[in-house]
Design a protein around this motif. Structure first.
Motif, PDB file in Angstrom:
ATOM      1  N   PRO A 169      92.750 -37.226  64.240  1.00 47.78           N
ATOM      2  CA  PRO A 169      92.763 -36.188  63.237  1.00 47.78           C
ATOM      3  C   PRO A 169      92.264 -34.884  63.777  1.00 47.78           C
ATOM      4  N   GLY A 170      92.677 -33.667  63.104  1.00 45.14           N
ATOM      5  CA  GLY A 170      92.059 -32.473  63.528  1.00 45.14           C
ATOM      6  C   GLY A 170      92.338 -31.980  64.920  1.00 45.14           C
ATOM      7  N   SER A 171      92.849 -32.663  65.738  1.00 44.10           N
ATOM      8  CA  SER A 171      93.049 -32.215  66.950  1.00 44.10           C
ATOM      9  C   SER A 171      94.045 -31.236  67.137  1.00 44.10           C
ATOM     10  N   TYR A 174      97.352 -33.007  67.538  1.00 42.22           N
ATOM     11  CA  TYR A 174      97.487 -34.317  66.623  1.00 42.22           C
ATOM     12  C   TYR A 174      98.744 -33.952  65.994  1.00 42.22           C
ATOM     13  N   ARG A 236     103.697 -28.162  59.133  1.00 42.08           N
ATOM     14  CA  ARG A 236     102.424 -28.573  59.439  1.00 42.08           C
ATOM     15  C   ARG A 236     101.420 -27.617  58.890  1.00 42.08           C
ATOM     16  N   THR A 267      94.594 -30.034  51.564  1.00 40.81           N
ATOM     17  CA  THR A 267      94.332 -30.100  53.054  1.00 40.81           C
ATOM     18  C   THR A 267      95.876 -30.159  53.679  1.00 40.81           C
ATOM     19  N   ARG A 268      95.831 -30.232  54.972  1.00 34.47           N
ATOM     20  CA  ARG A 268      97.141 -30.329  55.633  1.00 34.47           C
ATOM     21  C   ARG A 268      97.231 -31.662  56.504  1.00 34.47           C
ATOM     22  N   GLU A 270      97.529 -32.625  59.402  1.00 35.75           N
ATOM     23  CA  GLU A 270      96.866 -32.735  60.609  1.00 35.75           C
ATOM     24  C   GLU A 270      95.368 -33.269  60.450  1.00 35.75           C
ATOM     25  N   ARG A 271      94.969 -33.344  59.176  1.00 33.49           N
ATOM     26  CA  ARG A 271      93.604 -33.875  58.953  1.00 33.49           C
ATOM     27  C   ARG A 271      93.785 -35.376  58.382  1.00 33.49           C
ATOM     28  N   LEU A 272      94.759 -35.922  58.202  1.00 35.86           N
ATOM     29  CA  LEU A 272      94.823 -37.328  57.487  1.00 35.86           C
ATOM     30  C   LEU A 272      94.958 -38.336  58.719  1.00 35.86           C
ATOM     31  N   THR A 273      94.383 -39.294  58.467  1.00 31.13           N
ATOM     32  CA  THR A 273      94.360 -40.531  59.293  1.00 31.13           C
ATOM     33  C   THR A 273      95.655 -41.435  58.919  1.00 31.13           C
ATOM     34  N   ASP A 276      95.243 -42.821  55.600  1.00 27.02           N
ATOM     35  CA  ASP A 276      95.640 -41.847  54.439  1.00 27.02           C
ATOM     36  C   ASP A 276      96.657 -41.765  54.055  1.00 27.02           C
TER      37      ASP A 276
END
Length: 293
Positions: A169-171, A174, A236, A267-268, A270-273, A276
């Motif tokens: 996440p965050g990459s 990702y 995204r 949030t977006r 790309e931040r979620l696991t 989540d």
């Protein structure tokens, strides 16, 4: 394997000779780039950590370079090849170069994307494959879902695809492949593969990805979770409350469900696991939302 092996691995001249004998010309459509370097084959077989108890599902065996190396570990191999010409000659190649091991080889002429558990006599324990970039992720995800017995995998893919498969996440890279693969377990890079070990030489770099199966998230279900992942990354750059508004009927209702799942509506994706997304999937089911968006 080295030193005591009675398996004759394929070298560059062998690969070209076999292809000429069979009248095979590698095609871009099927993503055919055959491995012709014995050291790479030994490396892959070693990294797969195989034993005589393993049943390897090998996708896209091609001319048999990697198949020979896998059989040399003592494992049984089920080789799935979509090209009927290649599938037809694989057993003969193995008989000629690894005769006493040929009884541990099963060849299926089939599309890996349509393969199901009923197609195999024994449940596979390991997936090993040299995959074309355009089908790599769909094939891996399908086989992990279809064969829960597969506990680990080692695949050769385009380097950029490898980056997406192992990203967190965050990459910057990702995305959908990262999250969906994480549902089944953990993936990590297992090394680079030089272009020179393939024939014909591809115009992209390749890499090895190692996968180890784990437990899926406790909440949610895979179908709904994966649909949410697709929706979140289809747009995204949008905040999740906007990207998922069609699911809940409005951005406000989407925001409420996101908060209930412990996720910031601003949030977006790309931040979620994957956990989540699974918690959010549980909210979708609880709200009886339409998952066919």
């Amino acid at each position: 394997m080295a030193g005591t092996s009675d398996v004759a691995l394929l070298g560059p001249a062998d690969v070209r000779s076999l292809a000429a004998e069979l009248g095979i010309r590698p095609t871009k459509k099927l993503g055919q780039n055959f491995v012709h370097d014995p050291n790479t084959v030994r490396r892959v077989a070693g990294l797969a950590e195989l034993s005589g108890e393993d049943v390897v599902l090998e996708v896209g065996p091609g001319l048999g370079s990697l198949t020979l190396g896998l059989l040399d570990t003592g494992a049984s191999v089920v080789a799935v090849e979509v090209d009927s010409g290649l599938a037809g000659c694989l057993a003969r190649t193995v008989a000629g170069r690894a005769g006493r091991h040929s009884d541990r080889l099963t060849v299926l002429c089939a599309d890996a994307l349509r393969l199901e558990a009923a197609d195999l006599e024994r449940p596979p324990t390991t997936l090993v494959a040299n995959l074309p970039y355009n089908v790599a992720v769909p094939v891996v995800l399908h086989l992990l879902a279809a064969f829960p017995s597969v506990r680990r995998a080692l695949v050769m893919v385009q380097a950029e695809v490898a980056d997406r498969m192992v990203a967190g996440p965050g990459s910057r890279v990702y995305g959908v492949p990262s999250v969906k693969l994480a549902w089944f377990g953990t993936a990590q890079r297992a090394g680079a593969v030089p272009r020179s070990v393939f024939w014909p030489v591809p115009n992209v770099d390749s890499a090895l990805v190692r996968f180890d199966r784990g437990e899926p998230p406790a909440s949610g279900d895979r179908e709904t979770t994966f649909a949410l992942v697709d929706a979140a990354f289809a747009q995204r750059r949008k905040m999740l409350r906007a990207a998922l508004a069609p699911w809940f009927g409005s951005a406000a209702r989407a925001a409420e469900s996101l908060v209930s799942a412990g996720i910031d509506p601003a949030t977006r994706g790309e931040r979620l696991t994957v956990a989540d997304f699974a918690r959010l999937a549980a909210q979708v089911r609880a709200a009886d939302c339409d998952v066919s968006q």
